[in-house]
Write a protein that holds these residues in place. Sequence first.
Motif, short mmCIF file in Angstrom:
data_model
loop_
_atom_site.label_atom_id
_atom_site.label_comp_id
_atom_site.label_asym_id
_atom_site.label_seq_id
_atom_site.Cartn_x
_atom_site.Cartn_y
_atom_site.Cartn_z
N GLU A 42 0.83 -1.21 0.00
CA GLU A 42 0.00 0.00 0.00
C GLU A 42 0.86 1.26 0.00
OE1 GLU A 42 -3.57 2.02 2.74
OE2 GLU A 42 -2.59 0.17 3.36
N GLU A 43 1.91 1.27 0.82
CA GLU A 43 2.77 2.44 0.92
C GLU A 43 3.53 2.69 -0.37
OE1 GLU A 43 6.25 4.23 3.92
OE2 GLU A 43 5.76 2.08 3.94
N TYR A 44 4.03 1.61 -1.00
CA TYR A 44 4.81 1.78 -2.23
C TYR A 44 3.93 2.31 -3.35
CZ TYR A 44 8.90 0.98 -5.17
OH TYR A 44 10.00 1.17 -5.97
N LEU A 45 2.73 1.75 -3.49
CA LEU A 45 1.85 2.21 -4.57
C LEU A 45 1.39 3.64 -4.34
CD1 LEU A 45 -0.28 -1.02 -5.16
CD2 LEU A 45 1.65 -0.17 -6.51
N ALA A 46 1.16 4.00 -3.08
CA ALA A 46 0.77 5.38 -2.78
C ALA A 46 1.89 6.35 -3.14
CB ALA A 46 0.40 5.51 -1.30
N LEU A 47 3.13 5.95 -2.88
CA LEU A 47 4.27 6.80 -3.22
C LEU A 47 4.38 6.97 -4.73
CD1 LEU A 47 6.91 8.27 -2.39
CD2 LEU A 47 8.07 6.06 -2.63
N VAL A 48 4.24 5.89 -5.48
CA VAL A 48 4.31 5.97 -6.93
C VAL A 48 3.21 6.89 -7.47
CG1 VAL A 48 4.02 4.64 -9.06
CG2 VAL A 48 5.47 3.76 -7.22
N ARG A 63 1.03 0.84 -13.95
CA ARG A 63 1.43 2.26 -13.88
C ARG A 63 2.61 2.55 -14.80
NH1 ARG A 63 -1.12 0.85 -9.29
NH2 ARG A 63 -2.02 2.44 -7.90
N GLY A 64 2.96 1.60 -15.65
CA GLY A 64 4.01 1.81 -16.65
C GLY A 64 5.42 1.63 -16.14
N LEU A 65 5.60 0.91 -15.04
CA LEU A 65 6.92 0.75 -14.43
C LEU A 65 7.46 -0.66 -14.64
CD1 LEU A 65 6.14 2.46 -11.01
CD2 LEU A 65 7.49 3.42 -12.87
N GLU A 66 8.78 -0.77 -14.88
CA GLU A 66 9.46 -2.04 -14.76
C GLU A 66 9.89 -2.21 -13.30
OE1 GLU A 66 12.32 -3.31 -17.50
OE2 GLU A 66 11.17 -2.70 -19.27
N VAL A 67 10.03 -3.46 -12.88
CA VAL A 67 10.28 -3.74 -11.47
C VAL A 67 11.56 -4.55 -11.30
CG1 VAL A 67 9.32 -4.69 -9.33
CG2 VAL A 67 7.77 -3.83 -11.12
N ALA A 68 12.40 -4.07 -10.38
CA ALA A 68 13.62 -4.79 -10.01
C ALA A 68 13.58 -5.08 -8.52
CB ALA A 68 14.87 -3.98 -10.35
N LEU A 69 14.00 -6.28 -8.14
CA LEU A 69 14.10 -6.64 -6.73
C LEU A 69 15.57 -6.79 -6.34
CD1 LEU A 69 11.32 -9.38 -6.24
CD2 LEU A 69 11.14 -6.89 -6.04
N ASN A 70 15.87 -6.37 -5.12
CA ASN A 70 17.22 -6.47 -4.58
C ASN A 70 17.55 -7.92 -4.23
OD1 ASN A 70 18.94 -6.49 -1.86
ND2 ASN A 70 19.53 -4.70 -3.02
N LEU A 71 18.81 -8.29 -4.43
CA LEU A 71 19.23 -9.67 -4.23
C LEU A 71 20.62 -9.73 -3.65
CD1 LEU A 71 18.47 -12.66 -4.86
CD2 LEU A 71 19.61 -12.35 -7.06
#
Length: 473
Positions: free
Chosen positions: A240-246, A301-309
Motif C-alpha cells: 500500500e505504501e509503495y503504490l501510494a508513493l508511486v 502504472r508503466g513501471l518495470e520492477v527490479a528486486l534487490n538480491l
Amino acid sequence: MSSPLSTAPDRPLPAPARPEAVVEGPGYRFTVLTSRLIRMEHLAVPGGFTDAATQLVTSRDLGPVPDFRVRRTGSGEGERVEVVTEHLHLTYRPFRGFSRTGLQVALRTRVIHPHGGTWHFGDTWDPREPYPTNLGGTARTLDEADGAVPLCPGLLSLAGWAVLDDSASLLLTEDQWVRPRPGASPVDGSTPDTDLYLFGYGQDYRAALDDFFRLTGPTPLIDRALLGNWWSRYHAYSEEEYLALVDRFAAEGVPLSVAVVDMDWHEVDVDPAIGNGWTGYTWNRRLFPDPGRFLAALHGRGLEVALNLHPADGIRRHEAAYRAVAARLGLDPDTGTGIPFNIGDRAFTDAYLTCVHHPLEEQGVDFWWLDWQQGGATDVPGLDPLWMLNHVHYLDSGRERTRTGPGGRVERYRRRPVTFSRFADASSHRTPVGFSGDTITTWDSLRFQPEFTATAANIGYYWWSNDIGGHMF
C-alpha cells in the motif's frame, strides 16, 4: 551436466586471429590485430598458446590484417625481433624475455604527453601521478566512498598507449560456461603465462574504443524504459505504501520508469541458527500479501520492477523454493540442511535459476539488482563470483520463454537481456546496467559521480544507475 545457459558443447569457444597476423618464436607470440593493436603472449613453460575466447576477449579476427614488417637480427644474447606497423614499432629481445629491457612498443605518431609515446613491459598507470597520462577508467564499487576514489586505467591516454592484461582470464566455452586455461593452478587458477593487448592509438580515442568493442564484444542496447528515472530507497515498504508513493510521484508530475524494491521485499527475520536475513527469495507476506497483485499494479502504472538480491547465503530451509531446489539437486529436503551458494557449479546454478528466479519472474519481476560482490572463491579456480553472477543473470534474462497469446496459442519469445550489478572487470560492458555502490551521503560523493560516470566510458562501460542520493550514514 550441460550448462544451464546453453545446450552447445562444453568445449572452448574458438576465437583465433588470422594466421597471417602472427609472429612467433620459442615461447612468445605477437599478433598484429590492427596497425595500432598488438597482442603479446609469453609462455613460462612450453605449451600451446590460447586461441579460445576468454572472459574478456571474444574475437581476435578484426578484419583484414594490416601491412607490417618483421625484422629478425642477431643471435643469442643479441637477438632482436622487430614488428613494425604503420603506427607501432615493437622491439623484443628473446634472451631477456618479457621484461622492461626485453620488450617495448614505440608509437610512430605524435602524442600529447611530453614523456609519452613508448611503453616498456611492466609500465603501469599510477592514478596519483601529478600530471595525468591515462584519463582513468572506473572502479569495482563506490561502497563507503566519500568523494573521489582511485580508478583503474581506461583505454584513453595522453601518453598514447594503454594495455589490457588478459593473463588471468578464464576460457569461455561454447555453452557459455568457463574453464581455467591449460596449465593453470588447480588451487587459484593463476598462470605464470603472460597475455597482453597493447592499444597504441595516440589521441584517436574513438578508434581505440571501436576496436576495444570489436575485440571484447559490443555493449548491448537496453530497454528504453531503463533510461528514465528509477526510484530506490532502503526502506521496509508495504504494498500500500509503495503504490501510494508511486501515485504521488505521478500526481506531482515526476515521471518514473523503474521501481526498485530493496531487500525488505523478502523475509529478513529468520532463525539465527541459519544465519541472518540478508539473503532471501521468499516474499514477506506481511508487507506484500499478494505479490502478483503488487507487481501487476506497478506494471499497470508503466513501471518495470527490479528486486534487490544478496545471494551469498544460498538457499536455506525457510525459503519457499527450498524443497524444489533440494529435489532438483538430489538432496533430502527433510534434513533442512542449507544449500550453499555456488555460482561456479552447473547443477546449483541450474536449480538456482529454474526453481528460485524463474517463478518470481513469472510473477512479474522484470530484472534483478545483484547487490553483492564480496568473496572470491568458487568451484572454478580463479573465477570471480561477481563476474559469473553478472554473466549468468544477464544471459538467463534473455532466455527463450513461453506465454499464452490470442486464442490460447502458446508463443515463444525473448526479452531484451539486462541485469543490474557492480563492475567486475573490463568485460562488464557486455552485462549492463552498472550499480555504482553504497556511497556516503555527502556533497563530495555526489560531486564525484558525474566524473566517475564519464571516465568509466573510457573502458567502454557507460550504462549506469548511480546511487545519486547516497546510502551510507
